[in-house]
Design an enzyme around this catalytic site. Structure first.
Site, PDB file in Angstrom:
ATOM      1  N   TYR A  95       0.804  -1.226   0.000  1.00 28.24           N
ATOM      2  CA  TYR A  95       0.000   0.000   0.000  1.00 28.24           C
ATOM      3  C   TYR A  95       0.838   1.279   0.000  1.00 28.24           C
ATOM      4  O   TYR A  95       0.498   2.233  -0.721  1.00 28.24           O
ATOM      5  CB  TYR A  95      -0.987  -0.019   1.166  1.00 28.24           C
ATOM      6  CG  TYR A  95      -2.233  -0.810   0.833  1.00 28.24           C
ATOM      7  CD1 TYR A  95      -3.302  -0.222   0.178  1.00 28.24           C
ATOM      8  CD2 TYR A  95      -2.327  -2.164   1.145  1.00 28.24           C
ATOM      9  CE1 TYR A  95      -4.440  -0.945  -0.150  1.00 28.24           C
ATOM     10  CE2 TYR A  95      -3.456  -2.904   0.822  1.00 28.24           C
ATOM     11  CZ  TYR A  95      -4.510  -2.290   0.167  1.00 28.24           C
ATOM     12  OH  TYR A  95      -5.616  -3.018  -0.172  1.00 28.24           O
ATOM     13  N   GLU A 137      -8.930  -6.496   4.703  1.00 24.19           N
ATOM     14  CA  GLU A 137      -8.270  -7.626   4.049  1.00 24.19           C
ATOM     15  C   GLU A 137      -7.601  -8.549   5.061  1.00 24.19           C
ATOM     16  O   GLU A 137      -7.557  -9.768   4.874  1.00 24.19           O
ATOM     17  CB  GLU A 137      -7.263  -7.111   3.017  1.00 24.19           C
ATOM     18  CG  GLU A 137      -7.965  -6.519   1.793  1.00 24.19           C
ATOM     19  CD  GLU A 137      -7.080  -5.602   0.971  1.00 24.19           C
ATOM     20  OE1 GLU A 137      -5.844  -5.700   1.100  1.00 24.19           O
ATOM     21  OE2 GLU A 137      -7.631  -4.794   0.195  1.00 24.19           O
TER      22      GLU A 137
END
Length: 405
Positions: A95, A137
């Site tokens: 990310y 997630e």
């Protein structure tokens, strides 16, 4: 939480994103893959070439900016993307890489208009959004691994059956190489399949809907060979599976994922509408409906070019024959002479609302649909015109999400 100043700055960029969003995301992927070519292992290269991935990301960024003051509004979209990320094996450490190159792309495209204040606000907002994805997630990875027969990453499967279903669709029966139990799945979910094609630099990962019902000793995917349209890049994985993959070969699968699932708590009549290979999740739903809700009325409507392109037809017709609550109807755009002489279809041409209304007596029910984007737009607009509320219209895109407006 974001400060009020950050929220206002982000919202002020909404008109800019509406105009330059795709340009920004195109530049983002260029920067990302130049700096981190290893991430090409995670992406569908055909979707990149067609611009579908860039458009989908632009829409997601635009939605995030528009709803930055109430991010709960985009939570369903976040969860849908998170399912894809979990099935691809996206990790938290990726990310910050994405954030760095997204901000860089904004700066490259907007130039001096991307002030330090704007870039700082977007960095703060991205951090909040990324944290939401990572948290969701993480739970998905844990739940996937902890369920009976589950796993968190990729697992080796053997192709134990390969069956040609039509001129363009073939089914693959997949069983675990370790002979262990299989995780249950909801009808409508998909798996990611990871393949290393001989001679290719990158591994390839694709999502395919599970086309049978949970509880079998195998998973089944039914794959369309994507090499028939010269205007669209051929699908490397689908062509490889059709032409080269054989029984006994090893492929790697993620655990089932996806939020396009059948609601078994609803007992009202249900209509399943599909076009082309979009019938795969619908067949799974049909199997589940007749097994778990034998008194629930089901209308199964499928549109195909003709019988030669119509997969799993006999299987669906057998289910309808065995279960009187199921009605089936076929719409062929270009029926063959044999199709016409044997009257194997119910409508020639394209699906439309008047025909749907002859098959489905009332809007009081649920509607699930999947297929090519033009097909889904037609179905969605037809159901809206008929008065079917949004809560009763369920659909899924194959590939990056788009719009049905």
């Amino acid at each position: 939480m974001l400060s009020e100043q950050t929220i206002q700055i982000i919202k002020s960029t909404v008109p800019v994103l509406e105009v330059h969003g795709v340009e920004i995301t195109k530049r983002f992927y260029e920067k990302l893959f130049t700096s981190h070519p290893e991430l090409l292992h995670l992406f569908n290269h055909a979707n990149q070439k067609q611009g579908r991935q860039q458009t989908a990301l632009a829409n997601a960024v635009y939605a995030a900016a528009k709803h930055i003051d109430r991010l709960e509004a985009i939570l369903p979209a976040v969860k849908q993307i998170a399912h894809k990320h979990r099935s691809l094996g996206v990790k938290p450490e990726q990310y910050p890489i994405v954030g760095e190159h997204l901000l860089g792309a904004i700066k490259d495209v907007l130039g001096d208009a991307a002030t330090d204040e704007i870039l700082g606000a977007w960095a703060e907002a991205y951090g909040v959004i990324a944290s939401a994805f990572i948290g969701i997630e993480s739970d998905m990875y844990t739940n996937s691994a902890m369920q009976p027969g589950g796993w968190s990453d990729f697992r080796a499967f053997v192709i134990t059956g390969k069956k040609r279903e039509s001129d363009v669709i073939t089914s693959f029966y997949l069983t675990p190489q370790d002979h262990g139990p299989l995780a249950a799945f909801e009808p409508g979910q998909y798996v990611s399949i990871r393949i290393q094609i001989p001679g290719d630099t990158y591994t390839h990962i694709r999502q395919y809907s599970l086309s049978h019902v949970s509880g079998q000793p195998f998973y089944r995917i039914s794959v369309k060979r994507e090499d028939t349209n010269p205007a669209i890049p051929a699908g490397k994985v689908s062509v490889y599976l059709h032409n080269q993959a054989q029984e006994g070969d090893i492929v790697w699968l993620s655990a089932p994922a996806g939020d396009f699932t059948l609601d078994h708590t609803d007992s009202r009549p249900v209509t399943l509408l599909s076009g082309g290979v979009g019938l795969t999740p619908m067949v799974s739903m049909l199997h589940s409906l007749v097994a778990k809700q034998p008194n629930r009325k089901v209308t199964f409507i499928h549109a195909a070019q003709n019988s030669q392109h119509h997969a799993l037809r006999k299987e669906v017709e057998q289910l309808a024959e065995d279960h009187p609550q199921v009605t089936v109807a076929w719409c062929y755009a270009q029926p063959t002479d044999l199709d016409s002489s044997e009257k194997v279809y119910h409508k020639e041409g394209y699906l439309d609302l008047p025909w749907i209304q002859t098959l489905v007596p009332s809007v009081n029910g649920s509607f699930y649909f999947c297929g090519p984007v033009p097909f889904m737009k037609t179905v969605n607009q037809s159901l809206i015109a008929w008065g079917v509320p949004e809560a009763d219209r369920h659909y899924e895109f194959f590939g990056p999400s788009g719009a049905l407006a």
